[in-house]
Every structure is written in structure tokens, then in C-alpha cells.
Motif scaffolding. Structure first.
Motif, PDB file in Angstrom:
ATOM      1  N   PRO A 107     109.888  -0.684  -5.980  1.00  0.00           N
ATOM      2  CA  PRO A 107     109.268  -0.294  -7.253  1.00  0.00           C
ATOM      3  C   PRO A 107     110.292   0.085  -8.317  1.00  0.00           C
ATOM      4  CG  PRO A 107     108.561   1.185  -5.467  1.00  0.00           C
ATOM      5  CD  PRO A 107     109.374   0.106  -4.848  1.00  0.00           C
TER       6      PRO A 107
ATOM      7  N   ALA B 265     111.497  -3.108  -9.879  1.00  0.00           N
ATOM      8  CA  ALA B 265     110.438  -3.621 -10.744  1.00  0.00           C
ATOM      9  C   ALA B 265     110.350  -2.780 -12.016  1.00  0.00           C
ATOM     10  CB  ALA B 265     109.103  -3.607 -10.002  1.00  0.00           C
ATOM     11  N   ALA B 266     110.534  -1.469 -11.854  1.00  0.00           N
ATOM     12  CA  ALA B 266     110.425  -0.560 -13.007  1.00  0.00           C
ATOM     13  C   ALA B 266     111.508  -0.844 -14.038  1.00  0.00           C
ATOM     14  CB  ALA B 266     110.509   0.892 -12.541  1.00  0.00           C
ATOM     15  N   VAL B 267     112.739  -1.059 -13.570  1.00  0.00           N
ATOM     16  CA  VAL B 267     113.834  -1.347 -14.502  1.00  0.00           C
ATOM     17  C   VAL B 267     113.520  -2.605 -15.302  1.00  0.00           C
ATOM     18  CG1 VAL B 267     116.249  -2.054 -14.670  1.00  0.00           C
ATOM     19  CG2 VAL B 267     115.599  -0.210 -13.118  1.00  0.00           C
ATOM     20  N   ARG B 268     113.058  -3.640 -14.581  1.00  0.00           N
ATOM     21  CA  ARG B 268     112.752  -4.886 -15.288  1.00  0.00           C
ATOM     22  C   ARG B 268     111.555  -4.725 -16.213  1.00  0.00           C
ATOM     23  NH1 ARG B 268     113.591  -9.122 -10.365  1.00  0.00           N
ATOM     24  NH2 ARG B 268     112.455  -7.523  -9.243  1.00  0.00           N
ATOM     25  N   ALA B 269     110.573  -3.921 -15.770  1.00  0.00           N
ATOM     26  CA  ALA B 269     109.386  -3.709 -16.609  1.00  0.00           C
ATOM     27  C   ALA B 269     109.757  -2.985 -17.898  1.00  0.00           C
ATOM     28  CB  ALA B 269     108.336  -2.911 -15.845  1.00  0.00           C
ATOM     29  N   VAL B 270     110.630  -1.969 -17.790  1.00  0.00           N
ATOM     30  CA  VAL B 270     111.038  -1.238 -18.996  1.00  0.00           C
ATOM     31  C   VAL B 270     111.737  -2.184 -19.964  1.00  0.00           C
ATOM     32  CG1 VAL B 270     112.601   0.542 -19.884  1.00  0.00           C
ATOM     33  CG2 VAL B 270     111.140   1.051 -17.929  1.00  0.00           C
TER      34      VAL B 270
ATOM     35  N   VAL C 192     111.515  -5.556 -20.185  1.00  0.00           N
ATOM     36  CA  VAL C 192     110.618  -6.568 -20.748  1.00  0.00           C
ATOM     37  C   VAL C 192     109.689  -5.943 -21.787  1.00  0.00           C
ATOM     38  CG1 VAL C 192     108.748  -8.148 -20.225  1.00  0.00           C
ATOM     39  CG2 VAL C 192     110.689  -7.995 -18.691  1.00  0.00           C
ATOM     40  N   LEU C 193     109.125  -4.785 -21.451  1.00  0.00           N
ATOM     41  CA  LEU C 193     108.190  -4.155 -22.387  1.00  0.00           C
ATOM     42  C   LEU C 193     108.918  -3.632 -23.632  1.00  0.00           C
ATOM     43  CD1 LEU C 193     105.810  -2.424 -19.830  1.00  0.00           C
ATOM     44  CD2 LEU C 193     105.327  -4.400 -21.268  1.00  0.00           C
TER      45      LEU C 193
ATOM     46  N   VAL D 180     105.488 -12.089 -18.125  1.00  0.00           N
ATOM     47  CA  VAL D 180     105.963 -10.715 -17.900  1.00  0.00           C
ATOM     48  C   VAL D 180     106.027 -10.406 -16.404  1.00  0.00           C
ATOM     49  CG1 VAL D 180     105.414  -8.267 -18.239  1.00  0.00           C
ATOM     50  CG2 VAL D 180     105.148  -9.867 -20.137  1.00  0.00           C
TER      51      VAL D 180
ATOM     52  N   ALA E  66     109.028 -11.887 -14.888  1.00  0.00           N
ATOM     53  CA  ALA E  66     110.232 -11.144 -15.249  1.00  0.00           C
ATOM     54  C   ALA E  66     110.327  -9.847 -14.449  1.00  0.00           C
ATOM     55  CB  ALA E  66     110.239 -10.850 -16.741  1.00  0.00           C
ATOM     56  N   ILE E  67     109.188  -9.190 -14.251  1.00  0.00           N
ATOM     57  CA  ILE E  67     109.199  -7.938 -13.492  1.00  0.00           C
ATOM     58  C   ILE E  67     109.431  -8.214 -12.009  1.00  0.00           C
ATOM     59  CG2 ILE E  67     107.783  -5.962 -12.782  1.00  0.00           C
ATOM     60  CD1 ILE E  67     106.351  -6.062 -15.403  1.00  0.00           C
ATOM     61  N   GLY E  68     108.952  -9.369 -11.545  1.00  0.00           N
ATOM     62  CA  GLY E  68     109.033  -9.665 -10.125  1.00  0.00           C
ATOM     63  C   GLY E  68     107.934  -8.980  -9.343  1.00  0.00           C
TER      64      GLY E  68
ATOM     65  N   PHE F 156     108.326   3.784 -12.593  1.00  0.00           N
ATOM     66  CA  PHE F 156     108.341   3.288 -13.969  1.00  0.00           C
ATOM     67  C   PHE F 156     108.662   4.417 -14.950  1.00  0.00           C
ATOM     68  CE2 PHE F 156     106.088   2.265 -17.965  1.00  0.00           C
ATOM     69  CZ  PHE F 156     106.772   1.112 -18.297  1.00  0.00           C
TER      70      PHE F 156
ATOM     71  N   TRP G  53     101.173  -2.617 -11.927  1.00  0.00           N
ATOM     72  CA  TRP G  53     101.900  -3.451 -12.894  1.00  0.00           C
ATOM     73  C   TRP G  53     100.927  -4.240 -13.752  1.00  0.00           C
ATOM     74  CZ3 TRP G  53     106.286  -1.309 -13.063  1.00  0.00           C
ATOM     75  CH2 TRP G  53     106.882  -0.811 -11.910  1.00  0.00           C
TER      76      TRP G  53
ATOM     77  N   VAL H 287     100.564  -3.703 -17.790  1.00  0.00           N
ATOM     78  CA  VAL H 287     100.815  -4.812 -18.708  1.00  0.00           C
ATOM     79  C   VAL H 287      99.553  -5.154 -19.504  1.00  0.00           C
ATOM     80  CG1 VAL H 287     101.386  -7.264 -18.791  1.00  0.00           C
ATOM     81  CG2 VAL H 287     102.729  -5.716 -17.358  1.00  0.00           C
TER      82      VAL H 287
END
Lengths: 202, 554
Positions: free
Chosen positions: A11, A14-19, A21-22, B45, B48-50, B69, B166, B170
Motif C-alpha cells: 500500500p 501504491a500510495a506514493v504513486r497515487a499522490v 498521479v493525483l 490512473v 499508474a498506481i498499480g 496514502f 483506491w 479516484v
């Protein structure tokens, strides 16, 4: 909750990538898009509603300013704004933060009442509340119609103008509540003074 | 038009607007979170997040994703502020000091937006738009996600699965927050708000004085700051700044934005549990408390009993002329009861009793209607408590929406509502016991105490507004308020998600003659009473020392 590698690390990745991208979406694309639309559709507003005189910018219609003489005292030739705890510096906005029964505020109100009354040649009981209280932003561009009317005689006399002409200017620049019931009545000091300047130049 | 009529019309217009969007927005949000299809942008998205957006999560996985997150969000925002002098568009500002950067990072990630900095003199455009405003979106989306997870807990049976974090994150961002914010931002510019990437430009006024007129991506931030019940102003004066909130119409739009999602969420809840009447009971309870607060503050501000206000002839200290007492009071109550914390007037200068109402609105736990997402899950926790108390009265095993409320569920709900009072009262007591509290006050006596109480109430309940006379940019306040915000946001989420997981596993309980009718006005009334009594009993002593003492002294 077990702290094994799979359940904690996955997680986080995933969190690093989510931050990231968002951030691209809401922190880059969104403000750029809005700026593009705003600059194309409402460039005047988007760039600060700047007011012009003699072909140069003299301030923003939405930002109050001081109307002082060379000594830093209120200039009787101009309509005066509300008191400001930040000296109308747009880079230092905010209010006095004093409570409604605070002794310091009480003293400031008393002093302001006397100053406004003496400056305009009226009695203290005629001074309206916005003339003796600091605004929230410290750059309030408006005064109440009552405070504008209170200043009419003094402004007319200082500029050698007929009282009725100045009074008419005030009426023309008095804006009612938005849609008739939203917010409050007000007079924009910069716009009023710009109109006054045209009147004196004539 | 006299001001009483204008006040009534203004409040009525707002209520009509909220009622009009309640159904479509609530239904839309329900559809967003139950849709089985993904938009193309969303698929991109997820890649990208995986993350697999269709993988169901049980509550521990959901919670881990929420916490991961948010933790990354804090670190990212902290680094952003510490490095701002090396980034473009910094406007020449220095890096934010460590304690303040920690406070601000936590503040925005926890949807609080307490601000111990002044925007126009500390934060560059890139940190504002690319850091702070990003959290305005995603912290709100996290709140929505947790609320939806709890609703799924009520709606689902014989499963521990609560959806995919996720995907909820999103979808909330892309399908709900972004489109509404974009529309609102453009309308705000049309009404006069600023939107540029320019730095301050110097003009010479007609009297020869120099004035710096700032620029910035203001409208885009203003829209999401209110829509996401965040509250962090681009400028120090927040929504009192004419560039953020230029007039009476923009003011009403901003109040509408901050109430729209919280007041529509009960509809979403009703839809997802398959009975919209359950949502009406919740929204009715929220609305009654909010309206009572609006009326109380408006009346007190119009009467203006404070000694300085009496001499001045009204309560205009700390208020803008274009708003006046009515539009300011409406904003003040709406922002404190939604956990937003943006302000169009400074609450520190409100009458003593008004200040008490504003603090009370926050210590209710931000449930009337509360923050985006957090308001709904807060109110549902309160509903669980109220059903339990009612069950005790008649000697039945309490049940809500076909779920038994057993000791485990009640313990989790009780823990969730005890956290913020503990943080507020402990924080206030510690600050008052140490010299740090008194040194930071602008006002003396009971009002000074109110400043400290307000600060911890605001931080722990993730509101973010302030009795801003408190000089809270000190190591002590930055740190303790930072922890209050962090724990006040994420500890309740732990219990809420655990409760959701526990509820989702249950078998349905058949409705019988003995089942409490939780969609009736009686239950809405009990919900109001429960909310007010729990907060009242907890905070009455503290409120007596501050706003009540001040209000009754004049």
C-alpha cells in the motif's frame, strides 16, 4: 494487523504513486485549465480587477487603499475608507482579533468615533458602525452608504464643489445588496474617488 | 429592504438551493460509488498506481490503504514546504520552518486546514496549487471513501468486504470533486475572483502611495477549499479577502459549496442501504442543528451586546462591509458546523455568546452536517449510540438497518466519539497549565481562554478555523495542534472502518414490531437530542469558563 512485508509495503508503494498521479491531475492540470479559461473569458477579473486613471493602474477595485496626505494623515479631499489594522497592505491581511467587549477595542472605537466626527464636522452619534470598526481583511474596498453620505459635506467643501454634485456621485456609486438580498449595501471607495477626481478636473 | 427580511431571504435561498441539489447530487454520488465500470481516465490512473480497482478489501486492508496514502501525503507536503525556495514560483519565500511545515502538512492531509502561516507572505504559488490544493481534493476524497465504506458495512451482509479504497479515492476525486470545483471556480472568476500565476505587482495610488497587488491561482483553490470542506485560504484573510470572495453572490455560492456535499450525503446513504427515508432522518437531524445555530448567531450578532459593539453601533469589527452581520453569521455557522474552517469574517471578534455557538458547533463532532464524508460517518456513529440507548430503555437488543448492535459494535462507536473530546479537553488543559497558552493570547480573561479552547476544538474536530488572535505559530502550538489534528482525523477512522467490517459480516435481522423505526421524525429528534446532550455534557464546564462567562458578563 500483521506487519509483514507484503501488507505494509505494497500500500505504501501504491500510495506514493497515487499522490504523484493525483498531484498531476489536481495540482497541475486543474489550476492550469482554470487559469486558461479564466484568462480567456474574464481577463479583467482574473488579473485583479485593476482600476486605471491617466492611462496607468492606480490600484484594484477590489482592494481598499489609504487616502492620506503627505504627512500620512487622512486627506479631507478624498472619501476615507474604514479603519485598517494592516494599513491597507495587501500582503498583510487580517483583522484586529479583539473580542466584542475587549477594553482595547472599546478604546479604539471611542477614539475612532471622535476622530471621524471631528474630521467630518458632525456629532459622534452620527458616525456609522463601519467607520469605527476594522474589517476582516484589513483591505475592505467598501464603506457603508451612510458613511459615504456622512463625508459628502467635507469632501465637497475641501474640493470647492457643489454639495449636490458630490451627493449625486455618492448615490450613483451606492450598490444595493446583490440580487436585492445577498450581502450588504456598499460604496466602493476607489471608484467613488476616481469619479470625484473626474468631477474636480472638469 | 430591512436587514431582517434580507437575512431571512438569504437563509431561505440557501436552503432552497441545497434542497434542490440534495436528490440529484446524492443519487449521483450513490451511482458513482456503486458503478461497475471505470472511466478511461480512471483506468489510466489505476495503471499508474498499480492497483486493481475491482479487488475487494476487508477493513484492515482498507484502513492500511487510507493510512498509507495519508502518511505519504504528509511526507510529500512536508518536503514540498521545506524545499520551496529551490522550486519555481516560490515568489522568493524562504522554506517553511520544520514545526510549521509539520503542522501545515498534517493540517491539510487531515482535511483541517488550520493555518499557522499567512498565505500571501509565506507560501509560493507552486506549494499552494501543487501541494496544498491537491490535499484539498484528496483529503476530501478520503473522507468520502471512509463514509462510503461505513455505508457499505450497513448495506452488505455475510461478507467482510468494504470495497476498494483506491477506486473510491479516484472516483471521488475525478467524478465528484473535480467537475464541481472546476465549474465553481470559473463562476467565482466571473464574479470577480482572481486566477493567475502572477506575483505581487506594485502600483502607485492616486495619493502617491505604493501598493502591492497580489496574484495567484485563487479561484481554483477557493472552489475546492469550500467544496471539500477544507478551509485553507489562499490569503491570510481567507474568504474575507475580496480576491477570494468579491461580493454577496460569490459569498452565497461559497456557503452553498461547503454545505452541498455534506447535506447530500444522507441521500447517498439512503440510496445505498436501499431506503431513502433512512437518509431523510439523518439529514433532518443535521439540518435542525445547523438552522438553530444560524438563527442563534444571526440574532446575537444583530443585537451586538458587547461593550465595544454597543459603542460602535453594531458588530462590524472583523467583518466586511459587503457582507455585513447577516451574510457573515451565515458563513460562520456553516463553516464551523461543516468542519470547513474557511472564514469570511473573524470569529474572534464575534459576540461572546456567538463564539460559544461556533465552538459548540465544532465540538458536536462536526456532524451538522459535518465535513465531506466525515459528517455522515460521524452522524451514523451517533445514530448507533442513540439506537443503543433507546434499546436499553425498552430492554431489547438494539438493531439498526437490519444489523444487531452487539457489544463489539457499541465499543467501537463509543471509542470513535470519545477521541475528539479527549483531545480537545486535554489539549486545552495542558496549554492553560503551561505558560505557552497565556503567552499566545491576544485577549485577556474568559475570551483569552476561549481562544485556546477554540484552537483545540478546531484542530481535533478537523475544522481549521480559529479565534485567530491566538498567536499559534509557536513550537508548542504547532506541535500539539498538529497531533490533535492527526489523531482527531485518523483514530476515529480506525474505529469507523472496524465497525464497518464488523457490520458487513452480520446476517440480516428481520424487522419486527419491536424494531425501532429509524426513518421516523421521532428518531431524527432523538438523534438531535443525543448529539447535543453528549457534546453538552462533555463541554459545558469548558464552555462556562470561556464564551458563557464572557457572554453573560455584558
Amino acid at each position: 494487523m500483521s506487519l509483514d512485508l507484503r501488507t505494509t509495503v505494497r500500500p505504501l508503494l501504491a500510495a506514493v504513486r497515487a499522490v504523484l498521479v493525483l498531484t498531476l491531475l489536481t495540482g497541475v492540470a486543474y489550476p492550469l485549465l482554470i487559469t486558461g479559461v479564466a484568462q480567456a473569458a474574464f481577463p479583467g477579473h482574473a488579473n485583479g480587477s485593476m482600476a486605471e486613471a491617466d492611462g496607468r493602474e492606480v490600484g484594484s477595485a477590489l482592494i481598499g487603499q489609504t487616502w492620506n496626505d503627505a504627512d500620512g494623515d487622512p486627506d479631507p479631499h478624498w472619501f476615507q475608507p474604514r479603519p485598517s489594522h494592516g494599513g491597507y497592505d495587501p500582503l498583510a491581511t487580517g483583522s484586529s482579533q479583539l473580542g466584542a467587549s475587549d477594553p482595547t477595542l472599546l478604546g479604539e472605537v471611542r477614539e475612532a468615533r471622535e476622530q471621524v466626527a471631528a474630521f467630518n464636522g458632525v456629532s459622534v452619534d452620527e458616525v456609522p458602525r463601519d467607520a469605527v470598526t476594522g474589517s476582516a481583511s484589513a483591505i475592505d474596498p467598501h464603506i457603508s452608504p451612510a458613511y459615504a453620505r456622512l463625508q459628502t459635506d467635507r469632501v465637497a467643501e475641501a474640493n470647492g464643489l457643489p454639495r449636490e454634485d458630490v451627493a449625486r456621485l455618492v448615490e450613483e456609486h451606492t450598490r444595493g445588496r446583490d440580487l436585492g438580498f445577498l450581502g450588504n449595501e456598499r460604496v466602493n471607495v476607489l471608484e467613488l474617488n476616481l469619479a470625484l477626481r473626474e468631477l474636480t478636473a472638469r | 429592504m430591512n436587514h431582517t427580511l434580507a437575512d431571512v431571504l438569504q437563509i431561505s435561498a440557501l436552503i432552497v438551493a441545497l434542497a434542490l441539489v440534495h436528490r440529484p447530487l446524492g443519487d449521483y454520488m450513490a451511482a458513482v460509488y456503486s458503478s461497475r465500470t471505470h472511466l478511461r481516465a480512471e483506468r489510466w490512473v489505476y495503471r499508474a498506481i498499480g492497483a486493481d480497482p475491482d479487488a475487494e478489501m476487508r477493513w484492515p486492508s482498507y484502513l492500511r490503504a487510507v493510512l498509507a496514502f495519508s502518511a505519504v501525503g504528509v511526507l510529500f507536503l512536508y518536503a514540498f514546504q521545506r524545499l520551496q525556495d529551490r522550486l519555481p514560483l516560490s515568489l522568493g519565500f524562504d522554506p517553511i520552518p520544520p514545526d510549521q511545515a509539520f503542522n501545515t502538512a498534517v493540517s491539510f492531509v487531515s482535511n483541517t486546514n488550520w493555518q499557522s502561516y499567512a498565505g500571501e507572505s509565506a507560501m509560493g504559488h507552486l506549494v499552494q496549487a501543487g501541494g496544498l490544493a491537491v490535499q484539498n481534493f484528496v483529503s476530501a476524497a478520503v473522507g468520502l471513501a471512509v463514509a462510503i465504506a461505513l455505508v457499505r458495512g450497513f448495506a452488505r451482509f455475510r461478507t467482510g468486504e468494504l470495497g476498494n479504497f483506491w477506486s473510491d479515492l479516484v472516483r471521488g476525486t475525478i467524478r465528484i470533486l473535480l467537475p464541481i470545483a472546476a465549474l465553481a471556480a470559473v463562476v467565482l472568476v466571473a464574479l470577480g475572483a482572481v486566477q493567475s500565476f502572477a506575483g505581487p505587482q506594485e502600483v502607485q495610488t492616486l495619493t502617491g502611495a505604493a501598493q502591492q497587488i497580489p496574484g495567484g491561482p485563487v479561484a481554483s483553490q477557493e472552489a475546492i477549499k469550500n467544496l471539500g470542506t477544507n478551509g485553507g485560504g489562499f490569503y491570510n484573510a481567507n474568504s474575507a479577502h475580496p480576491f477570494e470572495n468579491p461580493g454577496g453572490l460569490s459569498n452565497l455560492l461559497e456557503i452553498f459549496l461547503l454545505l452541498a456535499i455534506p447535506f447530500s450525503m444522507p441521500r447517498t446513504f439512503g440510496r445505498l442501504v436501499g431506503n431513502v427515508k433512512q437518509g431523510y432522518a439523518v439529514v433532518a437531524a443535521m439540518g435542525v442543528i445547523w438552522l438553530a445555530g444560524v438563527i442563534a448567531v444571526t440574532v446575537v450578532e444583530r443585537q451586538a451586546p458587547g461593550t465595544a459593539s454597543q459603542l460602535a453601533g453594531g458588530s462590524m469589527e472583523g467583518k466586511e462591509q459587503r457582507f455585513g452581520e447577516g451574510a457573515s453569521s451565515l458563513f460562520a455557522v456553516s463553516t464551523t458546523m461543516t468542519s470547513t474552517g474557511s472564514v469570511n469574517s473573524f470569529h474572534d471578534s464575534y459576540q461572546g455568546l456567538s463564539g460559544g455557538v461556533l465552538i459548540f458547533g465544532m465540538v458536536l463532532g462536526e456532524v451538522a452536517p459535518g465535513g465531506v464524508g466525515s459528517g455522515l460517518y460521524g452522524m451514523l456513529i451517533m445514530a448507533v449510540i442513540v439506537v443503543f440507548i433507546s434499546g436499553l430503555m425498552v430492554g431489547r437488543t438494539p438493531e439498526y438497518l437490519g444489523k444487531k448492535l452487539r457489544p463489539r459494535e457499541i465499543k467501537l462507536a463509543a471509542c470513535a466519539i470519545l477521541i475528539t473530546p479527549a483531545l480537545v479537553l486535554t489539549g486545552t488543559a495542558v496549554a492553560m497549565a503551561l505558560p505557552d497558552g497565556e503567552e499566545a493570547m491576544t485577549n485577556a480573561g474568559p475570551h483569552g481562554f476561549s481562544e485556546v479552547l477554540y484552537a483545540y476544538a478546531s484542530a481535533a474536530n478537523n475544522n481549521g478555523s480559529a479565534f485567530a488572535g491566538l498567536g499559534a505559530d509557536t513550537g508548542f502550538f504547532n506541535t500539539t495542534l498538529g497531533f490533535a489534528m492527526l489523531l482527531g482525523r485518523f483514530l476515529p477512522m480506525v474505529f469507523v472502518l472496524a465497525l464497518a467490517g464488523s457490520l458487513a459480516q452480520q446476517q440480516p435481522v428481520p424487522v419486527t414490531a419491536g424494531t425501532l423505526r429509524t426513518h421516523r421524525p421521532l428518531f431524527a429528534g432523538m438523534l438531535v437530542a443525543g448529539t447535543v446532550v453528549v457534546a453538552g455534557l462533555t463541554f459545558f464546564p469548558a464552555l462556562s469558563l470561556g464564551p458563557l462567562a464572557e457572554g453573560l458578563a455584558v
